[in-house]
Design a protein around this motif. Structure first.
Motif, mmCIF file in Angstrom:
data_model
loop_
_atom_site.group_PDB
_atom_site.id
_atom_site.type_symbol
_atom_site.label_atom_id
_atom_site.label_comp_id
_atom_site.label_asym_id
_atom_site.label_seq_id
_atom_site.Cartn_x
_atom_site.Cartn_y
_atom_site.Cartn_z
ATOM 1 N N HIS A 14 0.837 -1.197 0.000
ATOM 2 C CA HIS A 14 0.000 0.000 0.000
ATOM 3 C C HIS A 14 0.878 1.255 0.000
ATOM 4 O O HIS A 14 2.017 1.247 0.466
ATOM 5 N N ALA A 15 0.311 2.331 -0.498
ATOM 6 C CA ALA A 15 1.010 3.613 -0.532
ATOM 7 C C ALA A 15 1.060 4.224 0.873
ATOM 8 O O ALA A 15 0.453 3.716 1.819
ATOM 9 N N GLY A 33 0.721 9.484 -0.445
ATOM 10 C CA GLY A 33 0.283 8.134 -0.790
ATOM 11 C C GLY A 33 -0.674 8.112 -1.970
ATOM 12 O O GLY A 33 -0.574 7.259 -2.848
ATOM 13 N N ARG A 34 -1.593 9.058 -2.012
ATOM 14 C CA ARG A 34 -2.536 9.114 -3.141
ATOM 15 C C ARG A 34 -1.790 9.378 -4.446
ATOM 16 O O ARG A 34 -2.081 8.771 -5.478
ATOM 17 N N MET A 35 -0.802 10.249 -4.393
ATOM 18 C CA MET A 35 -0.012 10.541 -5.588
ATOM 19 C C MET A 35 0.806 9.307 -6.011
ATOM 20 O O MET A 35 0.809 8.919 -7.180
ATOM 21 N N ASP A 36 1.485 8.671 -5.053
ATOM 22 C CA ASP A 36 2.320 7.509 -5.363
ATOM 23 C C ASP A 36 1.496 6.312 -5.850
ATOM 24 O O ASP A 36 1.955 5.550 -6.699
ATOM 25 N N ARG A 42 0.279 3.590 -12.976
ATOM 26 C CA ARG A 42 0.785 3.824 -14.341
ATOM 27 C C ARG A 42 1.948 2.891 -14.652
ATOM 28 O O ARG A 42 2.069 2.362 -15.762
ATOM 29 N N LYS A 43 2.825 2.655 -13.661
ATOM 30 C CA LYS A 43 3.947 1.723 -13.865
ATOM 31 C C LYS A 43 3.424 0.306 -14.081
ATOM 32 O O LYS A 43 3.953 -0.439 -14.913
ATOM 33 N N TYR A 167 11.099 -5.060 -10.149
ATOM 34 C CA TYR A 167 10.888 -4.387 -8.869
ATOM 35 C C TYR A 167 10.820 -2.903 -9.157
ATOM 36 O O TYR A 167 11.606 -2.377 -9.964
ATOM 37 N N TRP A 168 9.867 -2.236 -8.516
ATOM 38 C CA TRP A 168 9.734 -0.788 -8.678
ATOM 39 C C TRP A 168 9.361 -0.167 -7.337
ATOM 40 O O TRP A 168 8.589 -0.766 -6.565
ATOM 41 N N ALA A 169 9.915 0.991 -7.065
ATOM 42 C CA ALA A 169 9.556 1.769 -5.874
ATOM 43 C C ALA A 169 9.539 3.241 -6.269
ATOM 44 O O ALA A 169 10.348 3.669 -7.109
ATOM 45 N N PRO A 170 8.623 4.006 -5.676
ATOM 46 C CA PRO A 170 8.594 5.445 -5.989
ATOM 47 C C PRO A 170 9.880 6.115 -5.494
ATOM 48 O O PRO A 170 10.498 5.652 -4.549
#
Length: 172
Positions: A14-15, A33-36, A42-43, A167-170
């Motif tokens: 969760h964000a 969190g809402r932005m991420d 999108r990712k 793997y992806w992270a903001p």
């Protein structure tokens, strides 16, 4: 679907949540969190994975994360809000995944740490490229996700059988 076809699981944390005076289960997302969550959506859309099923914790922050992320996807999968995902240990998450119907190929699980990070580590027997190095460096921050693949039935999912492929992270 043949069980020989690779299956994919995306473990999505969760964000970033806010800390108002509510129970942990009722904590909403923070503005960040809402932005991420939307960026993560999108990712996920860019990955091209057409999810057959989403398993989402019942907490407010996971439901909000999924609502914002799924909005970015071309195809909206069937979503099951699963109480057992909230505060679940890795073994509990594997048990939930073992119950997925075999006609589902691609599944996303939206949950919490330390369970989401732990289950990714436990299931991963190998990795492609630098995905494991990136995950080890970053950990599993809010709104991060990992993509693993495996062959076989959902009942055969067990420690060490998956390959970490992304793997992806903001960014901070």
């Amino acid at each position: 679907m043949s069980v020989a076809e690779p299956r994919r699981i995306v473990f999505f944390r969760h964000a970033k949540a806010d800390w108002p005076q509510v129970t942990d289960h009722e904590r909403p997302l923070a503005d960040r969190g809402r932005m991420d969550a939307a960026v993560a959506g999108r990712k996920l859309a860019d990955s091209g994975i057409a999810f057959d099923l989403a398993l989402c914790s019942t907490s407010v922050r996971t439901r909000e994360t999924w609502k914002l992320a799924v909005h970015e996807l071309e195809h909206r999968p069937k979503t099951v809000y699963e109480e057992r995902v909230y505060e679940a240990a890795p073994g509990d998450l594997i048990a939930v995944l073992n119950e997925v119907p075999d006609d589902a190929r691609d599944v996303i699980l939206i949950g919490h740490n330390p369970g989401v990070h732990g289950v990714t580590e436990i299931l991963t027997g190998s990795s492609e490229g630098d995905a494991r190095d990136r995950m080890n460096r970053r950990g599993f921050p809010a709104a991060a996700f990992a993509v693993v693949t495996f062959e076989g039935t959902w009942k055969s999912l067990e420690p060490g059988v998956t390959t970490l492929v992304d793997y992806w992270a903001p960014s901070d």
